[in-house]
Design a protein around this motif. Structure first.
Motif, PDB file in Angstrom:
ATOM      1  N   ALA A 151      27.747 -83.888 -21.555  1.00 41.02           N
ATOM      2  CA  ALA A 151      27.379 -82.893 -20.544  1.00 41.02           C
ATOM      3  C   ALA A 151      27.278 -83.552 -19.171  1.00 41.02           C
ATOM      4  CB  ALA A 151      26.043 -82.245 -20.908  1.00 41.02           C
ATOM      5  N   ASP A 152      27.506 -82.758 -18.157  1.00 47.03           N
ATOM      6  CA  ASP A 152      27.363 -83.245 -16.774  1.00 47.03           C
ATOM      7  C   ASP A 152      25.878 -83.215 -16.407  1.00 47.03           C
ATOM      8  OD1 ASP A 152      27.638 -83.983 -14.132  1.00 47.03           O
ATOM      9  OD2 ASP A 152      28.417 -82.038 -13.466  1.00 47.03           O
ATOM     10  N   VAL A 153      25.119 -84.130 -16.966  1.00 51.96           N
ATOM     11  CA  VAL A 153      23.667 -84.090 -16.779  1.00 51.96           C
ATOM     12  C   VAL A 153      23.284 -84.408 -15.331  1.00 51.96           C
ATOM     13  CG1 VAL A 153      23.158 -84.611 -19.197  1.00 51.96           C
ATOM     14  CG2 VAL A 153      23.418 -86.500 -17.574  1.00 51.96           C
ATOM     15  N   ILE A 154      24.035 -85.289 -14.694  1.00 51.80           N
ATOM     16  CA  ILE A 154      23.733 -85.637 -13.307  1.00 51.80           C
ATOM     17  C   ILE A 154      23.997 -84.446 -12.388  1.00 51.80           C
ATOM     18  CG2 ILE A 154      24.297 -87.154 -11.385  1.00 51.80           C
ATOM     19  CD1 ILE A 154      22.834 -88.580 -13.592  1.00 51.80           C
TER      20      ILE A 154
ATOM     21  N   GLY B  94      11.066 -90.802 -24.021  1.00 50.32           N
ATOM     22  CA  GLY B  94      11.795 -91.995 -24.414  1.00 50.32           C
ATOM     23  C   GLY B  94      11.273 -93.197 -23.659  1.00 50.32           C
ATOM     24  N   ALA B  95      11.855 -94.337 -23.920  1.00 49.75           N
ATOM     25  CA  ALA B  95      11.478 -95.570 -23.235  1.00 49.75           C
ATOM     26  C   ALA B  95      12.511 -95.873 -22.163  1.00 49.75           C
ATOM     27  CB  ALA B  95      11.390 -96.732 -24.229  1.00 49.75           C
ATOM     28  N   PHE B  96      12.044 -96.239 -20.993  1.00 53.00           N
ATOM     29  CA  PHE B  96      12.932 -96.577 -19.888  1.00 53.00           C
ATOM     30  C   PHE B  96      12.863 -98.073 -19.635  1.00 53.00           C
ATOM     31  CE2 PHE B  96      13.163 -97.436 -15.273  1.00 53.00           C
ATOM     32  CZ  PHE B  96      14.537 -97.255 -15.129  1.00 53.00           C
ATOM     33  N   ASP B  97      14.020 -98.740 -19.693  1.00 55.54           N
ATOM     34  CA  ASP B  97      14.091-100.184 -19.476  1.00 55.54           C
ATOM     35  C   ASP B  97      14.336-100.443 -17.989  1.00 55.54           C
ATOM     36  OD1 ASP B  97      14.667-102.895 -19.339  1.00 55.54           O
ATOM     37  OD2 ASP B  97      15.767-102.912 -21.235  1.00 55.54           O
ATOM     38  N   PRO B  98      13.356-100.996 -17.256  1.00 55.15           N
ATOM     39  CA  PRO B  98      13.525-101.197 -15.814  1.00 55.15           C
ATOM     40  C   PRO B  98      14.571-102.248 -15.482  1.00 55.15           C
ATOM     41  CG  PRO B  98      11.502-102.235 -16.568  1.00 55.15           C
ATOM     42  CD  PRO B  98      12.027-101.452 -17.731  1.00 55.15           C
TER      43      PRO B  98
ATOM     44  N   GLY C   1      17.983 -99.848 -16.396  1.00 59.36           N
ATOM     45  CA  GLY C   1      18.033 -98.442 -16.034  1.00 59.36           C
ATOM     46  C   GLY C   1      18.362 -97.525 -17.198  1.00 59.36           C
ATOM     47  N   LEU C   2      18.368 -98.059 -18.418  1.00 52.05           N
ATOM     48  CA  LEU C   2      18.753 -97.286 -19.598  1.00 52.05           C
ATOM     49  C   LEU C   2      17.545 -96.631 -20.256  1.00 52.05           C
ATOM     50  CD1 LEU C   2      21.280 -99.748 -21.300  1.00 52.05           C
ATOM     51  CD2 LEU C   2      21.802 -97.784 -19.844  1.00 52.05           C
TER      52      LEU C   2
ATOM     53  N   GLY D 257      23.000 -94.298 -22.204  1.00 53.16           N
ATOM     54  CA  GLY D 257      24.177 -95.131 -22.016  1.00 53.16           C
ATOM     55  C   GLY D 257      24.564 -95.434 -20.587  1.00 53.16           C
ATOM     56  N   PHE D 258      23.744 -95.041 -19.615  1.00 46.29           N
ATOM     57  CA  PHE D 258      24.054 -95.378 -18.225  1.00 46.29           C
ATOM     58  C   PHE D 258      22.766 -95.607 -17.450  1.00 46.29           C
ATOM     59  CE2 PHE D 258      23.634 -90.784 -18.351  1.00 46.29           C
ATOM     60  CZ  PHE D 258      22.946 -90.463 -17.195  1.00 46.29           C
TER      61      PHE D 258
END
Length: 413
Positions: free
Chosen positions: A111-114, A144-148, A151-152, A164-165
């Motif tokens: 999906a075009d989430v951005i 979820g968990a955000f990896d600083p 950015g994933l 994945g981005f």
């Protein structure tokens, strides 16, 4: 130096409790009447504060002038992003809400989430009478968990389109605004620290029990995010199942995942083994309370306590707060039951209570975090608790903000 300290103290007081009269501000910051009057004149000339109406007195005397921070100096956006709904809010730097918007956004893979997120943000920003470039920053709460470091997002299979981005980098580039992603339960903890039961607590643990399971750990008034953003991800802890009935589950030798024991499907299986019929965990708890099914409530409390015991053994917090739909259904009685079971497992007599924040606490915590960053940029007022880790190269989009004079000392965390 002293002047800048007094200026910041006044702004903090007005942000926290304003609008205030000169006499009220004088008491809060401890300055004399002439010094407070000079301070307000100086801040008004700098466009940092302004007159905000009058407060009627009890007698026939003149009404007292009210003062407030200039909220128009910056605006922020906060978002609670879930698989079912995105909940947006726009507010000025004083915290006054300008617009709200709820919309279903596609989160499936491909999906075009951005693009769809950007359209929704533009819509609510226009609704507030602003443009995107009027926003100082955006904070998004996600499950979820955000990896600083990268950015994933991880531990978020329910929103595969966001995986994945580098999420904040892509959004910041697309929108031209500084964007931050934060774990949803971390933001609930932020809100609880700001207006809830953890306002005066240095170290506490929050456990979210609803459709899924989440946690947040706060040490020294700071969120423990961990090296990869996984701090507080208690869902994956391995713990034994202390239930006294057979639920049909066959756990591996290493033990059950804590999340599998106390998420909604796990709790409803336990409920059915105890003769209850509800299909959601919070309904099962309500049904058990109505029927007086003490054995189910005790088994559930044992499961929750089994996970909490590991956290208490490592962090030794002052307080444990239970939040989420299942916890709210149980209420303070269930929190007390969990405390009893917990104290059978660990030495510290850590109190367990129900979180007090109501409504959308994720969005509210995201707003507090966004405001904290904007207020540092605009006023030099630092709220270290709410500031997250960032990479030096990220979140640099957007125009510079108005700030206190450069002669003021640089805030440190």
């Amino acid at each position: 130096m002293l002047r800048e300290i007094n200026d910041r103290a006044a702004i903090e007081a007005l942000l926290r409790g304003g609008p205030l009269t000169r006499a009220e501000l004088e008491v809060v910051i401890g300055l004399s009447k002439p010094a407070t009057a000079q301070l307000l004149t100086r801040l008004e000339q700098d466009n940092l504060v302004g007159k905000a109406g009058e407060r009627a007195g009890g007698g026939r005397g003149p009404r007292a002038q009210l003062w407030a921070v200039n909220g128009s100096l910056a605006h922020v956006a906060a978002v609670d992003l879930t698989p079912h709904l995105a909940d947006f809010v726009i507010a000025d730097v004083a915290g006054t809400v300008g617009a709200e918007y709820q919309v279903e956004l596609p989160v499936h893979e491909g999906a075009d989430v951005i693009g769809t997120f950007g359209k929704a943000l533009k819509h609510v920003t226009r609704k507030a009478g602003k443009n995107l470039d009027d926003l100082a920053n955006v904070v998004i709460g996600a499950q979820g968990a955000f990896d600083p470091r990268t950015g994933l997002l991880s531990s978020a299979p329910h929103i595969p389109g966001w995986l994945g981005f580098d999420v904040p980098a892509r959004l910041s580039e697309e929108l031209g605004i500084a964007v931050t992603i934060e774990n949803d339960v971390n933001l609930v903890a932020v809100e609880e620290m700001t207006v809830g039961k953890a306002q005066d607590v240095d170290d506490f643990v929050m456990v979210w029990l609803s459709e899924g399971v989440g946690g947040a750990v706060v040490i020294g008034r700071r969120l423990l995010r961990g090296a990869t953003g996984g701090g507080g991800e208690i869902d994956w802890m391995r713990v034994p199942d202390p239930a006294t009935v057979d639920t049909g589950d066959r756990w591996p030798e290493a033990g059950a995942r804590f999340g599998n024991l106390v998420d909604s499907p796990g709790i409803t299986r336990l409920a059915k083994a105890h003769g209850l019929t509800a299909n959601k965990s919070w309904d099962a708890v309500t049904e058990a309370k109505t029927q007086g099914n003490e054995r189910f409530l005790d088994d559930l409390a044992r499961r929750v306590a089994g996970g909490l015991a590991s956290l208490v053994a490592v962090a030794d917090p002052q307080l444990i707060l239970l939040s989420g739909d299942t916890s709210r259904a149980g209420g303070e009685d269930f929190a007390a039951r969990v405390a009893d079971k917990l104290h059978e497992l660990v030495l510290p007599r850590t109190p367990v209570a129900l979180a007090s924040v109501q409504g959308n606490a994720v969005r509210a915590g995201a707003l507090q975090s966004a405001l904290a960053t904007a207020r540092e940029d605009v006023f030099g007022v630092v709220t270290p608790t709410l500031r997250g880790p960032s990479r030096p190269s990220e979140n640099t989009a957007g125009a510079p903000r108005t700030a206190l004079p450069s002669s003021a000392p640089s805030p440190t965390e």
